[in-house]
Enzyme design. Structure first.
Site, short mmCIF file in Angstrom:
data_model
loop_
_atom_site.label_atom_id
_atom_site.label_comp_id
_atom_site.label_asym_id
_atom_site.label_seq_id
_atom_site.Cartn_x
_atom_site.Cartn_y
_atom_site.Cartn_z
N GLY A 197 0.83 -1.20 0.00
CA GLY A 197 0.00 0.00 0.00
C GLY A 197 0.86 1.25 0.00
O GLY A 197 1.91 1.29 0.64
N GLY B 215 -0.94 4.49 0.02
CA GLY B 215 -1.80 5.62 0.33
C GLY B 215 -1.08 6.46 1.38
O GLY B 215 0.14 6.33 1.56
N ALA C 88 -0.93 6.16 4.54
CA ALA C 88 -0.26 5.34 5.54
C ALA C 88 0.95 4.61 4.95
O ALA C 88 2.05 4.66 5.50
CB ALA C 88 -1.25 4.34 6.14
N GLY C 89 0.77 3.98 3.81
CA GLY C 89 1.85 3.17 3.23
C GLY C 89 2.99 4.01 2.69
O GLY C 89 4.16 3.70 2.91
N SER D 289 -20.16 17.83 0.01
CA SER D 289 -19.71 18.29 1.33
C SER D 289 -20.89 18.53 2.27
O SER D 289 -21.92 19.07 1.91
CB SER D 289 -18.91 19.57 1.19
OG SER D 289 -18.72 20.12 2.47
N ARG E 194 -24.24 13.29 11.86
CA ARG E 194 -24.24 12.46 10.65
C ARG E 194 -25.13 11.23 10.73
O ARG E 194 -25.93 10.96 9.84
CB ARG E 194 -22.81 11.94 10.37
CG ARG E 194 -21.95 12.86 9.58
CD ARG E 194 -20.63 12.18 9.24
NE ARG E 194 -19.73 13.19 8.65
CZ ARG E 194 -18.49 12.94 8.23
NH1 ARG E 194 -17.99 11.74 8.35
NH2 ARG E 194 -17.76 13.88 7.71
C1 LIG Z 1 -14.66 10.78 -0.75
C2 LIG Z 1 -13.87 10.67 0.51
C3 LIG Z 1 -13.51 11.81 1.21
C4 LIG Z 1 -12.76 11.73 2.38
N1 LIG Z 1 -12.42 12.88 3.03
C5 LIG Z 1 -11.67 12.81 4.16
C6 LIG Z 1 -11.27 14.01 4.83
O1 LIG Z 1 -11.59 15.13 4.41
N2 LIG Z 1 -10.50 13.89 5.94
C7 LIG Z 1 -10.12 12.67 6.44
O2 LIG Z 1 -9.41 12.66 7.43
N3 LIG Z 1 -10.48 11.54 5.81
C8 LIG Z 1 -11.25 11.56 4.70
N4 LIG Z 1 -11.61 10.39 4.07
C9 LIG Z 1 -11.07 9.10 4.55
C10 LIG Z 1 -9.61 8.92 4.11
O3 LIG Z 1 -9.43 9.45 2.83
C11 LIG Z 1 -9.14 7.46 4.09
O4 LIG Z 1 -9.54 6.82 5.24
C12 LIG Z 1 -7.61 7.37 4.01
O5 LIG Z 1 -7.13 8.15 2.96
C13 LIG Z 1 -7.13 5.94 3.87
O6 LIG Z 1 -5.72 5.93 3.66
P1 LIG Z 1 -4.88 4.58 3.66
O7 LIG Z 1 -3.47 4.96 3.43
O8 LIG Z 1 -5.20 3.80 4.87
O9 LIG Z 1 -5.45 3.72 2.43
P2 LIG Z 1 -5.61 4.04 0.86
O10 LIG Z 1 -5.37 5.43 0.52
O11 LIG Z 1 -6.91 3.43 0.47
O12 LIG Z 1 -4.44 3.22 0.17
C14 LIG Z 1 -4.47 1.83 0.01
C15 LIG Z 1 -3.22 1.40 -0.72
O13 LIG Z 1 -3.09 0.00 -0.64
C16 LIG Z 1 -2.87 -0.57 -1.92
N5 LIG Z 1 -3.47 -1.90 -1.87
C17 LIG Z 1 -4.67 -2.27 -1.38
N6 LIG Z 1 -4.84 -3.60 -1.46
C18 LIG Z 1 -3.71 -4.10 -2.00
C19 LIG Z 1 -3.26 -5.41 -2.34
N7 LIG Z 1 -4.00 -6.49 -2.10
N8 LIG Z 1 -2.05 -5.53 -2.92
C20 LIG Z 1 -1.26 -4.45 -3.17
N9 LIG Z 1 -1.63 -3.20 -2.84
C21 LIG Z 1 -2.84 -3.03 -2.27
C22 LIG Z 1 -3.47 0.39 -2.90
O14 LIG Z 1 -2.84 0.26 -4.15
C23 LIG Z 1 -3.17 1.72 -2.21
O15 LIG Z 1 -1.87 2.14 -2.53
C24 LIG Z 1 -12.37 10.46 2.88
C25 LIG Z 1 -12.74 9.31 2.19
C26 LIG Z 1 -13.50 9.40 1.04
C27 LIG Z 1 -13.93 8.15 0.36
#
Ligand SMILES: Cc1cc2nc3c(=O)[nH]c(=O)nc-3n(C[C@H](O)[C@H](O)[C@H](O)COP(=O)(O)OP(=O)(O)OC[C@H]3O[C@@H](n4cnc5c(N)ncnc54)[C@H](O)[C@@H]3O)c2cc1C
Ligand code: SF4
Ligand code: FES
Lengths: 270, 640
Positions: free
Chosen positions: B41, B43, B45-46, B285, B332
């Site tokens: 990952g 995102g 976090a990753g 929003s 909400r």
């Molecule tokens: C429309 C929307 C608006 C939002 N707005 C806000 C906000 O304003 N403020 C806030 O705090 N939060 C907000 N959130 C929530 C927030 O965006 C997410 O919770 C957060 O970005 C998740 O980050 P992450 O790094 O955990 O995962 P992600 O960003 O989902 O990243 C996942 C990563 O894992 C990889 N991956 C997944 N499965 C596999 C696999 N099996 N093999 C290899 N790679 C894999 C993907 O390629 C990707 O790189 C929002 C969410 C949405 C949907």
């Protein structure tokens, strides 16, 4: 009256580029799609066509997509000869079927550019963009080494302009739209974003030199000021940033002529 | 029975993290390059974890299914990121951010984790600014803030409506720098399909190269999953289409406990479904509720009439009626459930009957169209783009949608799961949001985990592993895992049934939405626990996956993900059925106060439920980690 109850469904002919793999021959194939709700997105139309193909025992059309709201930069179709299709300031995933008329023939191709080889059908390999970023599209700031965020005020107009440039979604439409397949708008957006901020000054010269030379090495064409890039850009990134980058590049080239090249790591500038 | 030792340090709340950092083991700098870490990952976090670990000297391999790390779902976050900077001098502090987050989570998160999150929040903003994230600024050049739901202070940092994009591009730039310098080996379009454990420790993964179809084995000294949330179990959600649960689900099947799977968040203001072809739901929003009035017709037979032809006396401004104090601005979950109720009564608007009006005519009359355009112009544009309707002329139609998952793999204070060597970050873990996440805190948690927690805590595990002791990828455990991946792929492709994958995903989504969505009941969940296993059987009997395994095959990718969603959906329903209380996003109709607020049962359910896989067709085991509230008193959430 709400739109969805009054609009008539449409039928179209889809003329799609099919190509099984990277170095294989490709060709256009026609598909009929009937009774489509105009409120359906273009990609949802492809979903429907793909389910029909699957049921008929044919391979569905491979296309790139993810967020489906114009921010991730994954979707990338040339629709009726335009990168991201009809409409200004939108990505392929933001095209809706109401933009077409009943009976239309819609031609769909992948983004075409030497630096973006076709992977399958409508999917291309845009990893060249990542390589340009890796060459210098960053400010070196090791985790934990940052001063307080408000220690360095940034004039609001600079921050706003940097944000305009930073809005780039890395889709590659600028390259697909350019007759030279130049990546100047993409590179200029990143160079300007970081170069406009005080944090970005230390590596400013090195950045622009490294990113431009990597871009050249990866097979992107030259810019001849056609500005098709800005016209196709889903985020309406202005070509003014290209002029800004050219100034940066010139200055950096002159300055680097008087300085020894930096030792150690770095993207092979010059 | 899994051992769930949360490893929460002793001592005063504010000293725990500082003390822990001193107490945990370190890896000496010369040894760091002898350890390899897999990060799945990129995102928030990753990407933040991979670059920070690489800068420390570890050898890092990073895997994403996307074609570039910049495309992770984090890119879509709009609103902002919280931090206890108190730049506004309005009384914010680490403690206040901690308290708001604990309370927002309806007292179902760990105090120590949440306090640490609040502590590191301030460093996150510093780090991001140093990377060049163009946050909004005031005229004097200093950072601007806005306020967000569930807080009385202005502590949210933002970059226009694209905060997630800018934070991710910052993390991506750091990752790109470390890739360019040869410190991180990046694998794009590589999907993790299994976790490999050796002697009970996570020591590698099996991935499929999504372009060539090749199955690869990768070994490491530790594995970090940062693979995002599982909201696409519902099929229709605000998530990107590709977001999936495969990595965490397959890890669950290798022994990692899945905590609180039923804690999901539904957002009240999204654009409603327009037809069966619908593939995703777009968030509008919440700020619109400041000026828009929500209503439906009083009479069912009016629901398809043009809204302006329905006279005032025939409209039901139901939030204003039911919650006179808060009206359209009630929390909400309450707004979402009320919308569901009026639609269930048959009064929902739009062709599908699943929508309510958000009407701006009064504010337009009062302040003029221009003022409204200044405030909400971009949102009205997005709405127009999707629906072809002008919200200046007709009321918007909105409906709640699945938005975030608070549950995830169980982790201890070090963010390590019960499988030693397996760390889980970001939305993929369960750690900081309890039963409900406050706005602007997911971005904070993702970056906090990656930049400021894992770089310390991973050392505590690695120091116990001999350098150079990681298994080779040709050992038996890898072979077995690769074989099980191959068997599943073969089974999917050879099945040659009668329905495409999307058919099953849609049906699962409908079951989940109906029975495990905004309001849950014992009867409904029991029904779902009949329907889902039946759907699973039908999937395996009747799914049709075209193409082959040795090329890019999107149907195959999707088939594996949906197979996992079906199983995870069942676990979510089981968790929801067992948790006989309401808390945060988990609302059991049997357990509510007369005003519709959640009725918790702290005595019986003041704990984390961590489910442990027992094998196919066996009921999973429900482990419990008690939540000891030492510093805050669990009380009834009240926003009135
Ligand atoms: C429309 C929307 C608006 C939002 N707005 C806000 C906000 O304003 N403020 C806030 O705090 N939060 C907000 N959130 C929530 C927030 O965006 C997410 O919770 C957060 O970005 C998740 O980050 P992450 O790094 O955990 O995962 P992600 O960003 O989902 O990243 C996942 C990563 O894992 C990889 N991956 C997944 N499965 C596999 C696999 N099996 N093999 C290899 N790679 C894999 C993907 O390629 C990707 O790189 C929002 C969410 C949405 C949907
Ligand atoms: S500059 Fe515009 S067209 Fe080019 S990659 Fe960025 S967003 Fe796409
Ligand atoms: S699918 Fe993300 S921009 Fe189109």
């Amino acid at each position: 009256m709400v739109a969805e109850n009054t609009t008539k469904n449409l039928s179209i002919t889809l003329r799609v580029w099919r190509q099984a793999g990277p170095n294989q021959p490709g060709k256009f194939v026609d598909y009929q799609s009937k009774d489509l709700n105009p409120n359906m997105s273009f990609l949802e139309m492809l979903d429907v066509v793909n389910d029909e193909l699957t049921l008929k025992g044919e391979e569905p059309i491979a296309f790139a997509h993810d967020c489906r709201e114009g921010i991730c930069g994954t979707c990338s179709c040339t629709i009726n000869g335009k990168a991201h299709g009809p409409g200004k300031g939108i990505a392929t995933c933001q095209v809706y079927m109401r933009a077409f008329r009943d009976g239309d023939v819609i031609t769909v191709e992948p983004f075409r550019a030497t630096a973006f080889p076709i992977v399958k059908d409508l999917i291309t390999d845009r990893s060249a963009f990542d390589k340009i970023q890796q060459a210098g599209g960053f400010i070196t700031a090791r985790t934990g080494s940052a001063p307080d965020a408000n220690a360095l005020p940034v004039p609001k107009p600079d921050a706003d302009l940097a944000m305009d440039a930073a809005a780039c979604i890395g889709c590659g439409a600028c390259v697909a739209a350019c007759k030279n397949a130049s990546a100047m708008l993409f590179v200029a957006a990143k160079v300007s974003h970081l170069g406009l901020l005080p944090q970005g000054q230390a590596e400013r010269d090195q950045r622009v030199l490294a990113m431009v030379s990597t871009m050249d090495a990866l097979g992107f064409g030259n810019c001849t000021n056609q500005y098709e890039c800005s016209a196709a850009c889903p985020k309406l990134i202005t070509h003014d940033f290209i002029a800004r980058m050219n100034r940066d590049y010139l200055g950096a080239t002159l300055r680097s002529a008087f300085k020894p090249a930096p030792l150690g790591t770095g993207g092979g500038a010059g | 029975m899994a051992t769930l030792d949360s490893k929460i340090p002793s001592g005063p709340l504010a000293d725990k993290w500082r003390k822990h950092k001193v107490d945990i083991k370190l890896v000496n700098p010369a040894n760091k390059r002898k350890y390899e870490v897999i990060v799945v990952g990129a995102g928030l976090a990753g990407a933040s974890a991979a670059s920070s670990l690489a800068d420390l000297g570890y050898k890092v391999k990073c895997f994403v299914f996307h074609d570039s790390p910049r495309r992770a779902h984090s890119i879509a976050a709009q609103g902002g990121i919280n931090a206890a900077k108190n730049y506004q001098n309005d009384g914010d502090s680490v403690y206040r951010l901690f308290y708001d987050t604990i309370k927002g989570g309806d007292y179902r998160a760990r105090e120590a984790n949440v306090h640490r999150l609040a502590e590191v929040s301030v460093n996150i903003i510093d780090q991001c600014v140093a990377q060049g994230v163009p946050f909004a600024r005031e005229y004097g050049g200093l950072l601007a803030n806005r306020s967000f739901g569930g807080a009385q202070v202005s502590r949210t940092f933002y970059a226009r409506g694209q905060t997630g994009q800018q934070l991710l591009l910052g993390a991506y730039s750091a990752l790109s720098r470390t890739i360019g310098a040869g410190l991180v080996e990046m694998h794009t379009q590589s999907e993790m399909l299994d976790l490999v454990t050796v002697d009970g420790h996570a020591k590698g993964i099996i991935v499929r190269d999504l372009v060539t179809g090749k199955i690869e084995r990768h070994s490491a000294d530790a594995v970090v999953l940062a693979t995002g949330g599982y909201g696409n179990v519902f099929n229709l959600a605000t998530y990107a289409r590709g977001s999936n649960a495969t990595a965490i689900w397959r890890a669950y099947k290798r022994g990692a406990c899945f905590a609180n799977p039923c804690y999901t968040q539904i957002h009240p203001t999204c654009i409603p479904v327009s037809g069966d072809y619908q593939s995703k739901l777009t968030l509008m929003s919440e700020s619109l509720r400041n000026d828009g009035r929500i209503w439906v017709p009083k009479k069912k037979e009016d629901r398809l009439k043009a809204p302006d032809s329905i006279p005032e006396e025939d409209r039901d401004y139901y939030l204003e009626r039911m919650y006179p104090a808060f009206g359209n601005l009630c929390p909400r979950d309450i707004a979402s459930r009320a919308a569901k109720r009026v639609c269930d009564e048959g009064r929902g608007v739009g062709a599908s009957g699943l929508g309510v009006y958000l009407d701006f005519s009064e504010v337009i009359k009062r302040l003029g169209e221009n003022t409204v355009r200044e405030r909400y112009g971009n949102l009205f544009d997005i709405y127009h783009e999707i629906t072809a309707e002008s919200a200046y002329q007709v009321p918007m139609r909105i409906f709640p949608a699945m938005h975030y998952t608070m549950g995830g793999l169980w982790v201890d204070y070090n963010l390590m799961s019960n499988v030693p060597g397996l760390f889980v970050l970001g939305e993929a873990n369960f750690s900081d949001h309890g039963a409900n996440r406050l706005g602007a805190s997911a971005l904070m948690q993702g970056l906090g985990d990656g930049y400021f927690v894992i770089p310390y805590t991973i050392g505590d595990y690695l120091a116990s592993q001999k350098p150079g002791s990681r298994p080779k990828p040709d050992t038996a455990a890898f072979t077995a895992a690769e074989q099980s991946v191959g068997a599943m792929t073969k089974r999917l492709l050879d099945n040659k049934g009668k329905q495409p994958v999307s058919h099953f995903h849609k049906r699962l989504g409908k079951i989940m939405w109906e029975h495990c969505g905004m309001a849950r009941t014992k009867g409904g969940l029991e029904q779902a626990l009949q329907k889902i296993p039946a759907l699973r059987e039908e999937f395996w009997a009747n799914v049709l996956v075209p193409g082959s395994a040795d090329t890019l095959n999107q149907s195959l990718e999707q088939a594996g993900r949906v197979a996992d969603f079906i199983e995870l959906g069942e676990l979510m329903c089981r968790d929801a059925l067992t948790r006989e209380e309401s808390c945060g996003g988990h609302f059991r109709e049997e357990h509510q106060y007369p005003d519709g607020e959640c009725k918790r049962d702290d005595e019986k359910f003041g704990h984390v439920a961590a489910w442990e896989y027992q094998g196919a067709d066996k009921t999973p085991l429900r482990n419990v980690e008690p939540l000891n509230y030492e510093f805050v008193k669990m009380s009834v959430r009240n926003y009135k």
